[in-house]
Design a protein around this motif. Structure first.
Motif, mmCIF file in Angstrom:
data_model
loop_
_atom_site.group_PDB
_atom_site.id
_atom_site.type_symbol
_atom_site.label_atom_id
_atom_site.label_comp_id
_atom_site.label_asym_id
_atom_site.label_seq_id
_atom_site.Cartn_x
_atom_site.Cartn_y
_atom_site.Cartn_z
ATOM 1 N N ALA A 154 0.820 -1.209 0.000
ATOM 2 C CA ALA A 154 0.000 0.000 0.000
ATOM 3 C C ALA A 154 0.852 1.256 0.000
ATOM 4 O O ALA A 154 0.545 2.225 -0.712
ATOM 5 C CB ALA A 154 -0.929 -0.006 1.206
ATOM 6 N N ARG A 155 1.903 1.249 0.776
ATOM 7 C CA ARG A 155 2.763 2.433 0.843
ATOM 8 C C ARG A 155 3.384 2.728 -0.525
ATOM 9 O O ARG A 155 3.473 3.894 -0.944
ATOM 10 C CB ARG A 155 3.861 2.215 1.888
ATOM 11 N N GLU A 156 3.781 1.687 -1.248
ATOM 12 C CA GLU A 156 4.385 1.883 -2.566
ATOM 13 C C GLU A 156 3.378 2.444 -3.561
ATOM 14 O O GLU A 156 3.676 3.397 -4.293
ATOM 15 C CB GLU A 156 4.933 0.552 -3.086
ATOM 16 N N ILE A 157 2.163 1.892 -3.585
ATOM 17 C CA ILE A 157 1.155 2.378 -4.524
ATOM 18 C C ILE A 157 0.659 3.764 -4.107
ATOM 19 O O ILE A 157 0.492 4.661 -4.948
ATOM 20 C CB ILE A 157 -0.032 1.402 -4.596
ATOM 21 N N ALA A 158 0.434 3.957 -2.810
ATOM 22 C CA ALA A 158 -0.110 5.230 -2.331
ATOM 23 C C ALA A 158 0.817 6.395 -2.622
ATOM 24 O O ALA A 158 0.355 7.528 -2.831
ATOM 25 C CB ALA A 158 -0.390 5.148 -0.830
ATOM 26 N N ALA A 159 2.118 6.145 -2.657
ATOM 27 C CA ALA A 159 3.076 7.217 -2.925
ATOM 28 C C ALA A 159 2.861 7.838 -4.308
ATOM 29 O O ALA A 159 3.294 8.968 -4.562
ATOM 30 C CB ALA A 159 4.502 6.690 -2.796
ATOM 31 N N ARG A 160 2.172 7.111 -5.182
ATOM 32 C CA ARG A 160 1.887 7.644 -6.521
ATOM 33 C C ARG A 160 0.785 8.691 -6.508
ATOM 34 O O ARG A 160 0.673 9.475 -7.470
ATOM 35 C CB ARG A 160 1.491 6.500 -7.454
ATOM 36 N N VAL A 161 -0.024 8.715 -5.452
ATOM 37 C CA VAL A 161 -1.199 9.590 -5.476
ATOM 38 C C VAL A 161 -1.344 10.480 -4.250
ATOM 39 O O VAL A 161 -2.164 11.399 -4.248
ATOM 40 C CB VAL A 161 -2.500 8.769 -5.645
ATOM 41 N N TRP A 162 -0.585 10.246 -3.163
ATOM 42 C CA TRP A 162 -0.922 10.935 -1.923
ATOM 43 C C TRP A 162 -0.560 12.410 -1.898
ATOM 44 O O TRP A 162 -0.950 13.127 -0.991
ATOM 45 C CB TRP A 162 -0.404 10.208 -0.702
ATOM 46 N N THR A 163 0.139 12.900 -2.916
ATOM 47 C CA THR A 163 0.351 14.354 -2.991
ATOM 48 C C THR A 163 -0.875 15.071 -3.542
ATOM 49 O O THR A 163 -0.980 16.297 -3.425
ATOM 50 C CB THR A 163 1.566 14.698 -3.868
ATOM 51 N N ARG A 164 -1.828 14.300 -4.140
ATOM 52 C CA ARG A 164 -2.999 14.938 -4.746
ATOM 53 C C ARG A 164 -4.326 14.350 -4.289
ATOM 54 O O ARG A 164 -5.370 14.933 -4.557
ATOM 55 C CB ARG A 164 -2.913 14.867 -6.269
ATOM 56 N N GLN A 165 -4.308 13.208 -3.590
ATOM 57 C CA GLN A 165 -5.550 12.574 -3.151
ATOM 58 C C GLN A 165 -5.492 12.290 -1.650
ATOM 59 O O GLN A 165 -4.412 12.121 -1.080
ATOM 60 C CB GLN A 165 -5.773 11.229 -3.858
ATOM 61 N N MET A 166 -6.671 12.205 -1.028
ATOM 62 C CA MET A 166 -6.773 11.706 0.332
ATOM 63 C C MET A 166 -6.593 10.188 0.298
ATOM 64 O O MET A 166 -7.263 9.505 -0.476
ATOM 65 C CB MET A 166 -8.130 12.059 0.929
ATOM 66 N N VAL A 167 -5.685 9.672 1.126
ATOM 67 C CA VAL A 167 -5.392 8.241 1.168
ATOM 68 C C VAL A 167 -5.678 7.716 2.563
ATOM 69 O O VAL A 167 -5.322 8.344 3.567
ATOM 70 C CB VAL A 167 -3.918 7.963 0.785
ATOM 71 N N HIS A 168 -6.321 6.544 2.629
ATOM 72 C CA HIS A 168 -6.679 5.909 3.894
ATOM 73 C C HIS A 168 -6.056 4.521 3.981
ATOM 74 O O HIS A 168 -6.133 3.742 3.023
ATOM 75 C CB HIS A 168 -8.202 5.765 4.013
ATOM 76 N N PHE A 169 -5.477 4.202 5.137
ATOM 77 C CA PHE A 169 -5.018 2.853 5.445
ATOM 78 C C PHE A 169 -5.934 2.297 6.527
ATOM 79 O O PHE A 169 -6.043 2.884 7.613
ATOM 80 C CB PHE A 169 -3.580 2.854 5.953
ATOM 81 N N SER A 170 -6.577 1.173 6.241
ATOM 82 C CA SER A 170 -7.576 0.622 7.152
ATOM 83 C C SER A 170 -7.213 -0.815 7.534
ATOM 84 O O SER A 170 -7.140 -1.688 6.656
ATOM 85 C CB SER A 170 -8.947 0.645 6.477
ATOM 86 N N PRO A 171 -6.979 -1.096 8.821
ATOM 87 C CA PRO A 171 -6.631 -2.454 9.234
ATOM 88 C C PRO A 171 -7.868 -3.344 9.320
ATOM 89 O O PRO A 171 -8.941 -2.896 9.733
ATOM 90 C CB PRO A 171 -6.022 -2.246 10.619
ATOM 91 N N VAL A 172 -7.732 -4.606 8.937
ATOM 92 C CA VAL A 172 -8.825 -5.556 9.084
ATOM 93 C C VAL A 172 -8.907 -5.965 10.559
ATOM 94 O O VAL A 172 -7.938 -6.486 11.115
ATOM 95 C CB VAL A 172 -8.605 -6.804 8.211
ATOM 96 N N PRO A 173 -10.045 -5.731 11.214
ATOM 97 C CA PRO A 173 -10.168 -6.088 12.630
ATOM 98 C C PRO A 173 -9.882 -7.575 12.856
ATOM 99 O O PRO A 173 -10.342 -8.438 12.106
ATOM 100 C CB PRO A 173 -11.633 -5.759 12.955
ATOM 101 N N GLY A 174 -9.087 -7.838 13.894
ATOM 102 C CA GLY A 174 -8.752 -9.208 14.229
ATOM 103 C C GLY A 174 -7.599 -9.786 13.444
ATOM 104 O O GLY A 174 -7.131 -10.888 13.762
ATOM 105 N N ARG A 175 -7.124 -9.056 12.430
ATOM 106 C CA ARG A 175 -6.005 -9.562 11.617
ATOM 107 C C ARG A 175 -4.800 -8.633 11.648
ATOM 108 O O ARG A 175 -3.667 -9.082 11.506
ATOM 109 C CB ARG A 175 -6.459 -9.811 10.182
ATOM 110 N N LEU A 176 -5.030 -7.331 11.814
ATOM 111 C CA LEU A 176 -3.933 -6.375 11.945
ATOM 112 C C LEU A 176 -4.291 -5.388 13.042
ATOM 113 O O LEU A 176 -5.338 -4.732 12.976
ATOM 114 C CB LEU A 176 -3.694 -5.637 10.619
ATOM 115 N N ASP A 177 -3.438 -5.296 14.038
ATOM 116 C CA ASP A 177 -3.688 -4.411 15.175
ATOM 117 C C ASP A 177 -3.537 -2.952 14.741
ATOM 118 O O ASP A 177 -2.539 -2.578 14.120
ATOM 119 C CB ASP A 177 -2.704 -4.740 16.301
ATOM 120 N N ALA A 178 -4.531 -2.142 15.083
ATOM 121 C CA ALA A 178 -4.516 -0.735 14.671
ATOM 122 C C ALA A 178 -3.324 0.015 15.252
ATOM 123 O O ALA A 178 -2.741 0.877 14.583
ATOM 124 C CB ALA A 178 -5.823 -0.064 15.082
ATOM 125 N N ALA A 179 -2.941 -0.309 16.486
ATOM 126 C CA ALA A 179 -1.792 0.364 17.106
ATOM 127 C C ALA A 179 -0.502 0.035 16.362
ATOM 128 O O ALA A 179 0.380 0.895 16.200
ATOM 129 C CB ALA A 179 -1.687 -0.033 18.573
#
Length: 210
Positions: A154-179
């Motif tokens: 996600a970080r690699e792909i998002a770097a293509r757009v995050w200077t011009r778009q709002m980007v969100h990273f969302s963890p799947v509950p129970g599979r990736l800890d938000a902290a």
């Protein structure tokens, strides 16, 4: 006819509009099968509804923020017409789409909230990467993450757009800890928002119509 699974009002749980009262129209049917899908119930349960009737049902809920979701809303040929009808009525229209279909069909007044599928979804090969160049200034991009490999992707792909778009990273509950995800994002100084599904904290994660 639109294949409408449900229409309801609630609190917007995701995107930059999170926290605002919002009306939702969920369409049935999806062309993907993500490993973490939380809307399997929308797969084949629906009632047929015209664009005019769907727009009237949403207007009756009395909220200026409206989201068209699914399933996958761009599978329905009528979705662009519905979006335009709602925009003409003065609504702010969000369209949550899985990123596999051309978003340029949408009225430019709409806000496409577009997923880019990470490897952990099992659907990464279905991304239409040309959509990254079709994004309009108000559109937003979302990555749903299950592990560090998804984050690095996600970080690699998002770097293509995050200077011009709002980007969100969302963890799947129970599979990736938000902290843990938050720590990675801070350490790497990523230009993305940590996005938690607000409705799943207000109500049960399994609750429908919220």
């Amino acid at each position: 006819m639109l294949k409408v699974h449900e229409i309801f009002s609630s609190i917007q749980g995701e995107s930059s509009h999170a926290g605002w009262p919002c009306s939702f129209l969920r369409l049935s049917g999806c062309n993907l099968a993500c490993s973490w899908c939380d809307t399997l119930h929308a797969g084949d349960s629906f009632a047929g509804m015209s664009v005019a009737d769907a727009a009237a049902a949403l207007a009756a809920l009395g909220l200026p923020l409206v989201e068209i979701t699914g399933g996958e809303p761009l599978l329905a040929p009528e979705t662009p017409h519905l979006v335009t009808t709602l925009a003409d009525a003065g609504c702010t229209v969000l369209v949550e789409t899985n990123g596999s279909l051309d978003i340029s069909r949408l009225d430019p007044r709409a806000v496409a909230v577009m997923d880019v599928k990470c490897p952990g979804s099992g659907m990464e090969g279905r991304n239409d990467y040309a959509n990254l160049d079709r994004l309009r200034p108000r559109d937003e991009v979302k990555f749903v993450l299950v592990d560090r490999a998804d984050y690095d992707f996600a970080r690699e792909i998002a770097a293509r757009v995050w200077t011009r778009q709002m980007v969100h990273f969302s963890p799947v509950p129970g599979r990736l800890d938000a902290a843990e995800l938050a720590a990675w994002m801070v350490a790497d100084r990523v230009r993305a928002r940590l996005s938690l599904q607000l409705h799943k904290y207000i109500w049960s994660p399994d609750a429908r119509g919220v």
